[in-house]
Design a protein around this motif. Sequence first.
Motif, short mmCIF file in Angstrom:
data_model
loop_
_atom_site.label_atom_id
_atom_site.label_comp_id
_atom_site.label_asym_id
_atom_site.label_seq_id
_atom_site.Cartn_x
_atom_site.Cartn_y
_atom_site.Cartn_z
N SER A 6 6.63 9.57 -54.97
CA SER A 6 5.56 10.35 -54.32
C SER A 6 4.77 11.19 -55.32
CB SER A 6 6.14 11.25 -53.22
OG SER A 6 6.84 10.49 -52.27
N SER A 29 1.66 12.63 -57.34
CA SER A 29 0.23 12.87 -57.16
C SER A 29 -0.28 13.68 -58.34
CB SER A 29 -0.04 13.64 -55.86
OG SER A 29 0.36 12.89 -54.74
N LEU A 40 -4.05 9.99 -58.79
CA LEU A 40 -2.84 9.39 -58.24
C LEU A 40 -2.51 10.13 -56.95
CD1 LEU A 40 -0.65 9.16 -61.48
CD2 LEU A 40 -2.04 7.35 -60.45
N SER A 41 -2.25 9.38 -55.90
CA SER A 41 -1.98 10.00 -54.61
C SER A 41 -0.74 9.39 -53.98
CB SER A 41 -3.19 9.82 -53.68
OG SER A 41 -2.96 10.39 -52.42
N ASP A 42 0.37 10.13 -53.99
CA ASP A 42 1.62 9.72 -53.36
C ASP A 42 2.09 8.35 -53.86
OD1 ASP A 42 3.72 10.35 -51.65
OD2 ASP A 42 2.87 9.17 -50.01
N VAL A 43 2.13 8.19 -55.18
CA VAL A 43 2.50 6.92 -55.80
C VAL A 43 4.00 6.87 -56.03
CG1 VAL A 43 2.30 5.51 -57.89
CG2 VAL A 43 0.26 6.58 -56.90
N TRP A 76 -0.40 -4.20 -62.33
CA TRP A 76 -0.65 -3.06 -61.47
C TRP A 76 -2.14 -2.73 -61.54
CZ3 TRP A 76 3.71 0.81 -63.34
CH2 TRP A 76 4.96 0.33 -62.92
N SER A 111 -4.17 4.95 -55.56
CA SER A 111 -2.93 4.19 -55.32
C SER A 111 -2.75 3.15 -56.42
CB SER A 111 -2.98 3.51 -53.94
OG SER A 111 -4.01 2.54 -53.92
N GLU A 128 -1.78 -0.77 -56.68
CA GLU A 128 -1.52 -2.06 -56.03
C GLU A 128 -0.75 -2.94 -57.00
OE1 GLU A 128 -2.27 -2.74 -52.96
OE2 GLU A 128 -3.44 -0.93 -52.53
#
Length: 602
Positions: A8, A10, A19-22, A189, A195, A197
Amino acid sequence: MNLVNLESVSHSYGPKPLLSDVSLGIEAGDRVGVVGRNGGGKTTLISVIAGDLKPNGGRVTHNRGLHVASLSQGDDLDPALSVQEIVLGGRPEHEWAGDAGIREILSSLLGDIDLTALAASLSGGERRRTALAKLLIDEHDLIILDEPTNHLDIEAIDWLARHLSGRKTALLVVTHDRWFLDAVSTRTWEVVDGSVERYEGGYAAYVLAKAERARIAASAEARRQNLMRKEIAWLRRGPPARTSKPKFRIDAAQALIADEPPARETVELVKFAAARLGRTVYDLEDVTLHAGGPGQGPLVLDHSTWQFGPGDRIGLIGVNGSGKSSVLRLLADTVQPDSGRVVRGRTVRLAHLSQELGELDPARRVLETVEEVRKFIQVGKKEWTASQLLERLGFKGDAQWKVVGDLSGGERRRLQLLRLLMDDPNVLLLDEPTNDLDIETLNELEDLLDGWPGTLVLVSHDRYFLERVSDRIVALLGDGKLSMLPGGVDEYLARRASGAALSARAASGAAAPAAPAPAGAAQDSASGLSAKEERELRKELSRLERQLDRLSGREAKLHASMADAAADYGRLASLDAELKDIVAEKDGIEAEWLEVADRLGE
């Protein structure tokens, strides 16, 4: 075994989260390529993973005793130390000189650098290679590389890819070099909108999987899907090595490209280019050229004769310092040859993108800077406005109203390239146009050049871009000539490797291989074969060729069967195993064919 875990995580600079809740992890042996837009968070992600940056939120866990080595885009080399002291530290000479692995790293990255030279005297490229050599000398659990191919030529990039692929170390690499991504990574990645992917495979697999995700999601971004289809079509039609990485075949991806035409309408473009340019573009007649001016610096061309025709799309390659930029300057008429003549067509309208950024008014807006050249341009069969082209090359929305003085080096590079294209040239000379461009922008630029009719001469260390945009590869091999390479970059690397082997043999005093027999020499005397032996070998050659034809037919049928069975993974596995057997059999027969042909002197 997990080496690094992100839970999580960020992080942001200002209001926009990078970066958001990675949440993700890196395991031992993972080889991950990281892609995404410039400024999208790639460097932030790898800095968090390396432990160099503490995120605003979330948790980063390193395995106990983890040894991480990072190569950033800058360097912290001590200017007072020598190259040897930086790279080898306190190792005694007998230790590193007797280590074949260390010797290979030194010769491949620092072969042209004096190890006693101080870091303060090194160029940017030499500093980069020194920092990379220092990192590779030691053993690590995880290697993190941020744009490692910057300042490396094609030969060094090829060596680095092979070296990294041979190490058991986990690898995390950020790069815009798509060939390098495919060569070293087994996972990809993509950092996008905060996020990450994740995709299996290298760049080719990533393109296929991303297109399939877009199809399933029924994305409204129709133009981006069109670009992706074009990219897939080129990947599938390209050399087999490009499509060997993906471990799956997607039925939807096959459907996407079923009716996709070639990336470029080559015949139409050449016809249009001939109408714009006439028969003569550039004719080099008995030209001698030195890199530093008449009689000064390294010899680039030695009584060389060459013709650049209308619609030619030529990739010019060679080691750093071989004179590629000098050849472009010769064509641009900014340098004069020592002797000989350069004939330029009367209708040539030239645009030359050099490695130096041209002067731009820092007070003007981006859109104004482009529109002062031209407001509309015809590319292929479509008319584009300056604003539309700016958007294609990454200047979206408010970015078109930024002041030029606030742009980064990469943004200025894109702006300079676009201004050149807006001037409607019919000859383009591009010297390292991909510097500082991210993959999405490279895709847009490739698509733009696909519809551009004219003569193109390109210098680039980006192998993917080079092969994608050019139709022919020409090399400067140090013999004063421009050499056509039908086998492309692979042939160039093979020739360079062969030349290095010959030089090593000569240096060691070993006898050089015998020169080939002159044309017209009697075959019996060259091969030592009787007439009967020659007949038998020719029969064998014919038999092997029939076998190869038969296997090629079976291989084609298997590919068709695999496309039909894309949703049946059990059937796919069986067909894939059969295909591997056929490919292995073909390789063996091809080796036999080469051996027989060699005995016949063919």
